[in-house]
Write an enzyme that holds these catalytic residues in place. Structure first.
Site, mmCIF file in Angstrom:
data_model
loop_
_atom_site.group_PDB
_atom_site.id
_atom_site.type_symbol
_atom_site.label_atom_id
_atom_site.label_comp_id
_atom_site.label_asym_id
_atom_site.label_seq_id
_atom_site.Cartn_x
_atom_site.Cartn_y
_atom_site.Cartn_z
ATOM 1 N N CYS A 1 6.024 6.430 -16.162
ATOM 2 C CA CYS A 1 5.506 6.263 -14.805
ATOM 3 C C CYS A 1 6.055 4.998 -14.158
ATOM 4 O O CYS A 1 6.177 3.961 -14.801
ATOM 5 C CB CYS A 1 3.981 6.206 -14.870
ATOM 6 S SG CYS A 1 3.194 5.928 -13.297
ATOM 7 N N GLN B 1 -5.944 -6.451 0.359
ATOM 8 C CA GLN B 1 -5.476 -6.758 -1.003
ATOM 9 C C GLN B 1 -6.023 -5.732 -1.987
ATOM 10 O O GLN B 1 -7.189 -5.354 -1.896
ATOM 11 C CB GLN B 1 -5.939 -8.161 -1.415
ATOM 12 C CG GLN B 1 -5.319 -9.281 -0.591
ATOM 13 C CD GLN B 1 -3.910 -9.628 -1.034
ATOM 14 O OE1 GLN B 1 -3.393 -9.104 -2.029
ATOM 15 N NE2 GLN B 1 -3.256 -10.500 -0.292
ATOM 16 N N TYR C 1 0.117 -13.457 9.829
ATOM 17 C CA TYR C 1 0.156 -12.216 9.039
ATOM 18 C C TYR C 1 -1.241 -11.996 8.457
ATOM 19 O O TYR C 1 -1.417 -11.869 7.245
ATOM 20 C CB TYR C 1 1.169 -12.287 7.897
ATOM 21 C CG TYR C 1 2.552 -12.732 8.297
ATOM 22 C CD1 TYR C 1 3.516 -11.794 8.636
ATOM 23 C CD2 TYR C 1 2.884 -14.088 8.325
ATOM 24 C CE1 TYR C 1 4.795 -12.195 8.996
ATOM 25 C CE2 TYR C 1 4.158 -14.498 8.682
ATOM 26 C CZ TYR C 1 5.109 -13.549 9.010
ATOM 27 O OH TYR C 1 6.367 -13.948 9.347
ATOM 28 N N CYS D 1 3.874 -12.365 -1.876
ATOM 29 C CA CYS D 1 3.983 -11.439 -2.999
ATOM 30 C C CYS D 1 5.432 -11.345 -3.468
ATOM 31 O O CYS D 1 5.764 -10.536 -4.312
ATOM 32 C CB CYS D 1 3.437 -10.068 -2.619
ATOM 33 S SG CYS D 1 4.236 -9.399 -1.175
#
Ligand code: SAH
Length: 465
Positions: A78, A287, A316, A420
């Protein structure tokens, strides 16, 4: 080295995508699913002059960091997880080193300084069933049966699995209901190759604090035949709060459509981070790991070091999560966000929390902030500070240079950069270092256990002249 050569390799390093890296006769090979410390047999799949890619054939001696029985039997196939077979503590070390490496190589921060600057990575105590959101693609298997699960690594082949170990248990119930409904009503999944078929994705969100559930069906059309039968089944699930459809008829791999309609219930679910309440609608960013998000925002608050008198910008801002988290300890917070629905969510989130010192602007941060600053300068003859702390939390590509320049001109005392993608973060940090800022603290937060992704928070402050 040539294609199909069999080699024995000791895995000595981990690549940016979680793959094992080893050397065979001085030749570097990248091997997916190999864990640092493994001794393996591998087959060369692609040979370049100085390096190549190989496939794991046999583990000769497993690494001390290798998990014998991964929680999910599909982990290797996966694409959702990349490093589930690596022991969690070692995953954390890998992520911290990745952030450190980027800050050093791309950000240009000397290694010795980083020893001082970096706080230890924040990991999870129970790194499973942590995701509050998942988007499951629907498609057909080789026999033509409708399946749902996750995409395999590089392809859009669906690995059928309704019970992902990173997600919440209710995902399975919902997906089984949708699959059953499709079968009974002869509704076909979307086929990317032909553009036919109806059901593309199912988005599920779960409020960890409230136990509220949202289901959004992404469809290749505006209507689902016999939809009331589907609604009836879904409504039987405890906590079901919002069922929506998002039409997406374009031949792209963008998941969501650009609008949605309520089929049943409310257009949002509610959840809490700390004691702040948030309404989340289908198209808004939120999140995915609520347990870690509370730690992440706590860290932002800590780095921001507010006393109650500051003007804070949250660029943002999504649905205003960080803005509202900071508002209680600041004089005024301004949020900027590009997605209109998210800005609406942000405004109502301020309202439902009784927060009156947060204001939200819709638009691109790199346009809204320069415009604001220009007008501010025109109006204010005497220079007063219009930003004491600026928080940015951009998507992977990082910040636009125009935005960074404007922030530097506004001259806040502190910049807290949440990201991130530590590579673009490091690039932007380097730019700000050239504009009169220095890195004071940095810390990685593991928002995504078993994947190679990691969140980073950096505190920069203005260098006194
Ligand atoms: N800080 C928020 C959201 C972070 S995700 C949180 O923690 O929940 C990044 C957000 O940036 C998304 O909501 C996305 O819609 C928004 N975005 C992307 N490009 C943008 C731009 N150029 N200007 C403003 N917002 C943008």
């Amino acid at each position: 080295m040539q294609k199909n050569d069999l080699i024995t390799v000791v895995i000595e390093d981990i690549g940016a995508n979680g793959e094992g890296i080893g050397k065979a006769d001085g030749y570097t090979v990248f091997i997916k699913d190999a864990v640092i410390g493994d001794v393996i047999e591998a087959k060369i799949m692609k040979a370049k002059k100085n390096y190549g890619y190989a496939k794991l054939i046999k583990i000769i001696t497993p690494s001390e960091y290798r998990i014998k029985n991964p929680v999910c039997p599909l982990a290797r196939k996966c694409g959702g997880c990349q490093i589930q077979e690596m022991e969690y503590g070692r995953q954390l070390q890998f992520k911290e080193e990745k952030v450190r490496g980027n800050l050093m190589r791309i950000g240009g921060i000397p290694k010795e300084d980083l020893e001082e600057i970096m706080d230890p990575i924040i990991g999870m105590e129970h790194p499973f069933a942590y995701r509050n959101k998942a988007q499951f693609p629907f498609g057909s298997d080789k026999e033509g049966r409708t399946v749902t699960g996750f995409y395999a690594g590089r392809t859009h082949d669906i690995i059928a699995n309704t019970d992902c170990a990173l997600g919440v248990p209710v995902n399975k119930d919902i997906l089984e209901i949708v699959l059953g409904f499709m079968k009974e009503n002869h509704i076909r999944p979307y086929d990317e190759k032909t553009g036919s078929g109806l059901i593309r994705h199912v988005l599920i969100r779960y409020g960890f604090a409230t136990k509220e559930i949202m289901v959004c069906i992404v469809a290749n059309g505006r209507k689902i035949p016999n939809v009331s039968r589907l609604l009836q089944k879904l409504r039987e699930l405890k906590g079901m709060t919002s069922i929506t459809i998002s039409p997406n008829t374009s031949r792209t791999n963008v998941i969501m459509g650009d609008s949605y309609e309520v089929l049943w219930g409310t257009p949002f679910i509610t959840d809490y981070i700390g004691d702040v309440k948030y309404q989340i609608s289908p198209l808004s960013f939120y999140q995915v790991n609520p347990v870690q998000t509370e730690k992440l925002y706590g860290l932002v608050l800590d780095y921001a070091g507010l006393h109650g008198e500051e003007t804070v910008w949250d660029l943002y801002c999504g649905i205003g999560t960080i803005s509202l988290f900071l508002a209680k300890q600041a004089k005024q917070v301004y949020g900027v966000e590009i997605v209109p629905q998210a800005v609406e969510d942000a405004r109502s989130n301020a309202r439902i929390n009784g927060i009156t010192n947060a204001k939200f602007f819709e638009g691109k941060a790199e346009e809204v902030l320069p415009d604001y600053y220009r007008e501010y300068n025109e109006k204010n003859e005497e220079k007063r500070t219009c930003a004491d702390v600026v928080v940015v939390d951009p998507p992977r590509k990082g910040c636009d240079e125009v935005l960074l320049r404007t922030i530097a001109e506004m001259g806040p005392e502190k910049i807290v950069y949440v990201s991130c993608d530590s590579a673009t973060l490091a690039r932007d940090v380097k730019y700000l270092c050239g504009e009169g800022y220095e890195v004071k603290r940095a810390r990685a937060v593991d928002q995504f256990p078993h994947s190679v992704h990691v969140e980073t928070v950096v505190l920069m402050s203005r260098v006194e002249k």
